[in-house]
Design a protein around this motif. Structure first.
Motif, PDB file in Angstrom:
ATOM      1  N   TYR B 173       0.952  -0.954   0.041  1.00 51.48           N
ATOM      2  CA  TYR B 173       0.021  -0.055  -0.069  1.00 51.48           C
ATOM      3  C   TYR B 173       0.898   1.094   0.042  1.00 51.48           C
ATOM      4  O   TYR B 173       1.957   1.197   0.745  1.00 51.48           O
ATOM      5  CB  TYR B 173      -1.063   0.054   1.331  1.00 51.48           C
ATOM      6  CG  TYR B 173      -2.022  -1.054   1.237  1.00 51.48           C
ATOM      7  CD1 TYR B 173      -3.076  -1.095   0.284  1.00 51.48           C
ATOM      8  CD2 TYR B 173      -1.724  -2.463   2.107  1.00 51.48           C
ATOM      9  CE1 TYR B 173      -4.028  -2.179   0.298  1.00 51.48           C
ATOM     10  CE2 TYR B 173      -2.673  -3.061   2.093  1.00 51.48           C
ATOM     11  CZ  TYR B 173      -3.753  -3.179   1.145  1.00 51.48           C
ATOM     12  OH  TYR B 173      -4.569  -4.103   1.316  1.00 51.48           O
ATOM     13  N   ARG B 174       0.481   2.318  -0.780  1.00 52.91           N
ATOM     14  CA  ARG B 174       1.313   3.560  -0.973  1.00 52.91           C
ATOM     15  C   ARG B 174       0.433   4.946  -0.837  1.00 52.91           C
ATOM     16  O   ARG B 174       1.079   6.029  -0.278  1.00 52.91           O
ATOM     17  CB  ARG B 174       1.997   3.472  -2.294  1.00 52.91           C
ATOM     18  CG  ARG B 174       2.897   2.310  -2.583  1.00 52.91           C
ATOM     19  CD  ARG B 174       4.084   2.667  -1.720  1.00 52.91           C
ATOM     20  NE  ARG B 174       5.263   1.548  -1.803  1.00 52.91           N
ATOM     21  CZ  ARG B 174       5.382   0.358  -1.063  1.00 52.91           C
ATOM     22  NH1 ARG B 174       4.396  -0.035  -0.231  1.00 52.91           N
ATOM     23  NH2 ARG B 174       6.227  -0.315  -1.516  1.00 52.91           N
ATOM     24  N   LYS B 175      -0.738   4.497  -0.897  1.00 56.79           N
ATOM     25  CA  LYS B 175      -1.850   5.740  -1.028  1.00 56.79           C
ATOM     26  C   LYS B 175      -2.532   5.642   0.290  1.00 56.79           C
ATOM     27  O   LYS B 175      -3.906   5.261   0.204  1.00 56.79           O
ATOM     28  CB  LYS B 175      -2.468   5.799  -2.242  1.00 56.79           C
ATOM     29  CG  LYS B 175      -1.613   6.378  -3.424  1.00 56.79           C
ATOM     30  CD  LYS B 175      -2.154   6.086  -4.678  1.00 56.79           C
ATOM     31  CE  LYS B 175      -3.606   6.651  -4.748  1.00 56.79           C
ATOM     32  NZ  LYS B 175      -4.129   6.324  -6.193  1.00 56.79           N
ATOM     33  N   ILE B 176      -2.115   5.888   1.671  1.00 56.49           N
ATOM     34  CA  ILE B 176      -2.868   5.663   2.713  1.00 56.49           C
ATOM     35  C   ILE B 176      -3.526   6.736   3.256  1.00 56.49           C
ATOM     36  O   ILE B 176      -2.936   8.174   3.473  1.00 56.49           O
ATOM     37  CB  ILE B 176      -1.706   5.080   3.766  1.00 56.49           C
ATOM     38  CG1 ILE B 176      -1.010   3.871   3.417  1.00 56.49           C
ATOM     39  CG2 ILE B 176      -2.318   4.914   5.353  1.00 56.49           C
ATOM     40  CD1 ILE B 176      -0.009   3.408   4.133  1.00 56.49           C
ATOM     41  N   LEU B 177      -4.688   6.681   3.794  1.00 51.55           N
ATOM     42  CA  LEU B 177      -5.558   7.689   4.316  1.00 51.55           C
ATOM     43  C   LEU B 177      -5.641   7.567   5.867  1.00 51.55           C
ATOM     44  O   LEU B 177      -5.632   6.390   6.427  1.00 51.55           O
ATOM     45  CB  LEU B 177      -7.104   7.743   3.952  1.00 51.55           C
ATOM     46  CG  LEU B 177      -7.858   8.675   4.702  1.00 51.55           C
ATOM     47  CD1 LEU B 177      -7.809   9.989   4.013  1.00 51.55           C
ATOM     48  CD2 LEU B 177      -9.548   8.073   4.318  1.00 51.55           C
ATOM     49  N   ASN B 178      -5.244   8.574   6.498  1.00 50.46           N
ATOM     50  CA  ASN B 178      -5.301   8.344   8.087  1.00 50.46           C
ATOM     51  C   ASN B 178      -6.509   9.066   8.737  1.00 50.46           C
ATOM     52  O   ASN B 178      -6.977   9.904   8.394  1.00 50.46           O
ATOM     53  CB  ASN B 178      -4.069   9.184   8.495  1.00 50.46           C
ATOM     54  CG  ASN B 178      -2.951   8.574   8.153  1.00 50.46           C
ATOM     55  OD1 ASN B 178      -2.309   7.715   8.801  1.00 50.46           O
ATOM     56  ND2 ASN B 178      -2.174   9.333   7.241  1.00 50.46           N
ATOM     57  N   VAL B 179      -6.905   8.307   9.419  1.00 59.29           N
ATOM     58  CA  VAL B 179      -8.005   8.538  10.185  1.00 59.29           C
ATOM     59  C   VAL B 179      -7.834   8.744  11.776  1.00 59.29           C
ATOM     60  O   VAL B 179      -7.430   7.827  12.346  1.00 59.29           O
ATOM     61  CB  VAL B 179      -9.304   7.736  10.056  1.00 59.29           C
ATOM     62  CG1 VAL B 179     -10.596   8.140  11.044  1.00 59.29           C
ATOM     63  CG2 VAL B 179      -9.874   7.482   8.734  1.00 59.29           C
ATOM     64  N   TYR B 180      -7.967   9.773  12.417  1.00 58.34           N
ATOM     65  CA  TYR B 180      -7.368   9.991  13.877  1.00 58.34           C
ATOM     66  C   TYR B 180      -8.695  10.510  14.702  1.00 58.34           C
ATOM     67  O   TYR B 180      -9.666  10.677  14.235  1.00 58.34           O
ATOM     68  CB  TYR B 180      -6.364  11.249  13.852  1.00 58.34           C
ATOM     69  CG  TYR B 180      -5.392  11.198  12.867  1.00 58.34           C
ATOM     70  CD1 TYR B 180      -4.263  10.143  13.350  1.00 58.34           C
ATOM     71  CD2 TYR B 180      -5.071  12.013  11.889  1.00 58.34           C
ATOM     72  CE1 TYR B 180      -3.094  10.268  12.550  1.00 58.34           C
ATOM     73  CE2 TYR B 180      -3.942  11.893  10.931  1.00 58.34           C
ATOM     74  CZ  TYR B 180      -2.709  11.082  11.268  1.00 58.34           C
ATOM     75  OH  TYR B 180      -1.761  10.878  10.841  1.00 58.34           O
ATOM     76  N   SER B 181      -8.407   9.989  16.146  1.00 58.37           N
ATOM     77  CA  SER B 181      -9.384  10.412  17.110  1.00 58.37           C
ATOM     78  C   SER B 181      -9.222  11.651  17.510  1.00 58.37           C
ATOM     79  O   SER B 181      -8.540  12.501  17.094  1.00 58.37           O
ATOM     80  CB  SER B 181      -9.316   9.304  18.176  1.00 58.37           C
ATOM     81  OG  SER B 181      -8.257   9.456  18.979  1.00 58.37           O
ATOM     82  N   SER B 182      -9.775  12.079  18.918  1.00 54.01           N
ATOM     83  CA  SER B 182      -9.614  13.448  19.314  1.00 54.01           C
ATOM     84  C   SER B 182      -8.058  14.028  19.433  1.00 54.01           C
ATOM     85  O   SER B 182      -7.380  13.289  19.597  1.00 54.01           O
ATOM     86  CB  SER B 182     -10.488  13.409  20.689  1.00 54.01           C
ATOM     87  OG  SER B 182      -9.567  12.628  21.488  1.00 54.01           O
ATOM     88  N   LYS B 183      -8.108  15.368  19.438  1.00 51.86           N
ATOM     89  CA  LYS B 183      -6.574  15.948  19.059  1.00 51.86           C
ATOM     90  C   LYS B 183      -6.034  15.873  20.537  1.00 51.86           C
ATOM     91  O   LYS B 183      -5.757  17.026  21.292  1.00 51.86           O
ATOM     92  CB  LYS B 183      -6.731  17.321  18.669  1.00 51.86           C
ATOM     93  CG  LYS B 183      -5.545  17.458  17.609  1.00 51.86           C
ATOM     94  CD  LYS B 183      -5.734  18.630  16.627  1.00 51.86           C
ATOM     95  CE  LYS B 183      -4.775  18.423  15.718  1.00 51.86           C
ATOM     96  NZ  LYS B 183      -5.232  19.189  14.520  1.00 51.86           N
ATOM     97  N   GLY B 184      -5.557  14.770  21.069  1.00 50.76           N
ATOM     98  CA  GLY B 184      -4.726  14.661  22.190  1.00 50.76           C
ATOM     99  C   GLY B 184      -3.276  14.417  21.949  1.00 50.76           C
ATOM    100  O   GLY B 184      -3.112  14.289  20.853  1.00 50.76           O
ATOM    101  N   GLN B 185      -2.685  14.196  23.056  1.00 49.93           N
ATOM    102  CA  GLN B 185      -1.142  13.759  22.801  1.00 49.93           C
ATOM    103  C   GLN B 185      -1.038  12.541  21.861  1.00 49.93           C
ATOM    104  O   GLN B 185      -0.151  12.399  21.063  1.00 49.93           O
ATOM    105  CB  GLN B 185      -0.575  13.469  23.937  1.00 49.93           C
ATOM    106  CG  GLN B 185       1.056  13.793  24.329  1.00 49.93           C
ATOM    107  CD  GLN B 185       1.519  14.927  23.451  1.00 49.93           C
ATOM    108  OE1 GLN B 185       0.989  15.725  23.858  1.00 49.93           O
ATOM    109  NE2 GLN B 185       2.640  14.780  22.596  1.00 49.93           N
ATOM    110  N   ASN B 186      -1.803  11.664  22.167  1.00 56.58           N
ATOM    111  CA  ASN B 186      -1.896  10.405  21.465  1.00 56.58           C
ATOM    112  C   ASN B 186      -1.896  10.414  19.923  1.00 56.58           C
ATOM    113  O   ASN B 186      -1.143   9.862  19.196  1.00 56.58           O
ATOM    114  CB  ASN B 186      -3.020   9.363  21.776  1.00 56.58           C
ATOM    115  CG  ASN B 186      -2.560   8.581  23.112  1.00 56.58           C
ATOM    116  OD1 ASN B 186      -1.330   8.842  23.764  1.00 56.58           O
ATOM    117  ND2 ASN B 186      -3.600   7.991  23.908  1.00 56.58           N
ATOM    118  N   THR B 187      -2.888  11.414  19.606  1.00 56.02           N
ATOM    119  CA  THR B 187      -3.105  11.611  18.104  1.00 56.02           C
ATOM    120  C   THR B 187      -1.837  12.511  17.538  1.00 56.02           C
ATOM    121  O   THR B 187      -1.517  11.943  16.357  1.00 56.02           O
ATOM    122  CB  THR B 187      -4.231  12.564  17.886  1.00 56.02           C
ATOM    123  OG1 THR B 187      -5.531  11.840  18.410  1.00 56.02           O
ATOM    124  CG2 THR B 187      -4.493  13.161  16.544  1.00 56.02           C
TER     125      THR B 187
END
Lengths: 321, 321
Positions: B173-187
């Motif tokens: 895979y080369r064209k990866i979409l990222n889905v993140y959760s709430s904007k905390g330190q982990n994200t």
């Protein structure tokens, strides 16, 4: 140690206002609250809530007894937690695993005023023992019970299960396998619903075994493997929970069978799993049940009338039947 | 009102034994316990636990702050609840929804000795305010934090997310979409992991948007609908949670696309949904984290050494990639 008079004097407000801030009463301006809290912080004043509890007798904590972490009960606990918090109550969870001693811990906490009330989800102890604790505070149950002292928010499983069976019949299914959960009153009602259903439609005995104590995805996978091995297969499976139905559906599909072409599958509860897998299921309004339970507790604590939601099961038709 | 001396006399045991029964100390024979409890019942004796708490300062209750009912956090709470109960502690849940006032309620309960310790799952209040409460009892967090007074059981999200990305790369895979959760330190750590990954492999900018605050099945379904509309589609989607991945997978399949032929989908957490849907995911050892959190709290309460599990993310390869 600092006292409330000293705080009031330093903040330039009345002791009643300080008390309101400490007890998180809503009608205090942000500015005043800030000022009082700053002085409390400077003086390192600890409102002695144990002493406070001794005085007013309320802990603002409701115990929830018989917690297990399945999706249906967690929906109930979440809804109960949300409405409790809205009225300034916290909840304390008692995971009892059908262990009498652990149930007694919860009951004893009501007796010793560490919780103001109890919501009893599941219990092993005899009802008359639980009833003997109602003099210490409200106890409300989720289980089927007729009692003068313990109100119940149970729903009629006979009616809910019949709804599913009649739907399966109308879709042409005649050889239905039943999967039940733990052998409580609810399961007995579902068994009775099936027996009446069979008699009503003059169905002949399928000869299928009854599955009991099946509630998880893994239980469902086991049942799928049983189904795959049969030569005379059920044409539909009516499940105790959506998780069982989800386990059956996915495991059957992994083996190359098709749902609903090869077998119809019916869940129960309408949890996320049912939505994800397009399972036909029975919607269980646990959120409304939770609110009713809380409203009954409040009415008992405050000696007021309770305003209850009507509760009704509902068929959700999706693609598994 | 009956007192402990009277109970001891009637039961023919020492007051220490009565005290052990009342405090549910394990080393009392069933026979003795039964006898003492019967007399307590007859006398209708209520051990005044508020007064008791004032004396010994321990409530045997641990607060869990920042509760939300998603599957990962519920696994953590369940494991924490189980080990707490094993050691005679109950838990009190505080659902805070990122609301400072509700977080303060939990912190104030530690200060006023209504809970012995706090496990902080999520918080909005500044860490230095939370730190100011550590003088009242142990506070342990699940979030990433370096602090002398608040131990953390966080896991390195950079490492966990990189594990998934490198696996996707190895699968082509080369064209990866990222889905993140709430904007905390982990994200922020996951974003940093993706940026380093792109640079390491010299990947060109995909031009895809970043999705943020996405955690539920319904969020996943929305992203699936976005994916379906694109002409230049991502060939893989790396998700914040298994629930998002499950929502994407099922919604994409409903529209007639195939996974992994049309798109690879990667979950995170290894919850039941990932198992059900054969999702490739990253196993998150929340049960071990929960036990570590409890062990740290116990070691702080008892001034003893804590015995901690090593924590490691693990790739679970299934059929969605």
């Amino acid at each position: 140690m600092a006292n409330i008079q000293e705080i009031a004097r330093l903040a330039g407000v009345s002791t009643a206002t300080v008390s309101r801030v400490i007890n998180r009463h809503p009608y205090v301006s942000d500015l005043t609250r800030e000022k009082v809290l700053n002085i409390i912080e400077q003086l390192d004043y600890v409102p002695n809530s144990n002493a406070k509890s001794l005085k007013n007798g309320a802990t603002k904590v409701i115990g929830v007894m018989g917690v297990t972490y399945n999706p249906l009960l967690m929906s109930l606990v979440r809804s109960f937690h949300m409405i409790s918090q809205k009225y300034g109550f916290n909840i304390m969870l008692f995971m009892t695993d059908g262990d009498r001693d652990k149930e007694l811990v919860a009951l004893e906490m009501l007796r010793s005023k560490q919780v103001d009330a109890l919501l009893c989800l599941v219990r092993t102890i005899e009802w008359d023992i639980i009833e003997s604790y109602t003099k210490y505070g409200p106890i409300v149950t989720w289980q089927r019970l007729t009692s003068d002292t313990i109100p119940s928010v149970f729903m009629d499983q006979y009616q809910g299960y019949t709804l599913g069976l009649e739907y399966l019949y109308a879709r042409g299914y005649r050889k239905i396998l039943n999967v039940y959960s733990s052998k409580g009153q609810n399961t007995l009602e579902r068994i009775r619903a099936y027996e009446d259903f069979v008699q009503k439609h003059g169905l002949k005995n399928t000869g299928f075994p009854q599955f009991h104590n099946k509630v998880t995805i893994h239980d469902g996978e086991e049942i799928a493997r049983w189904w795959i091995e049969q030569t005379d297969k059920p044409d539909a499976i009516s499940c105790s929970t959506d998780e069982v139905a989800a386990g059956i559906l996915t495991e059957i599909q992994r083996s190359g069978f098709s749902v609903p072409d090869d077998v119809g599958i019916m869940g129960f509860d309408n949890t996320d799993s049912a939505h994800l897998l397009d399972l036909t299921t029975i919607h269980y309004p646990v959120d409304k049940q939770a609110e009713n339970a809380f409203n009954i507790i409040m009415s008992m604590l405050e000696n007021s009338a309770s305003n209850l939601h009507p509760l009704q099961f509902r068929l959700i038709e999706r693609k598994s039947t």
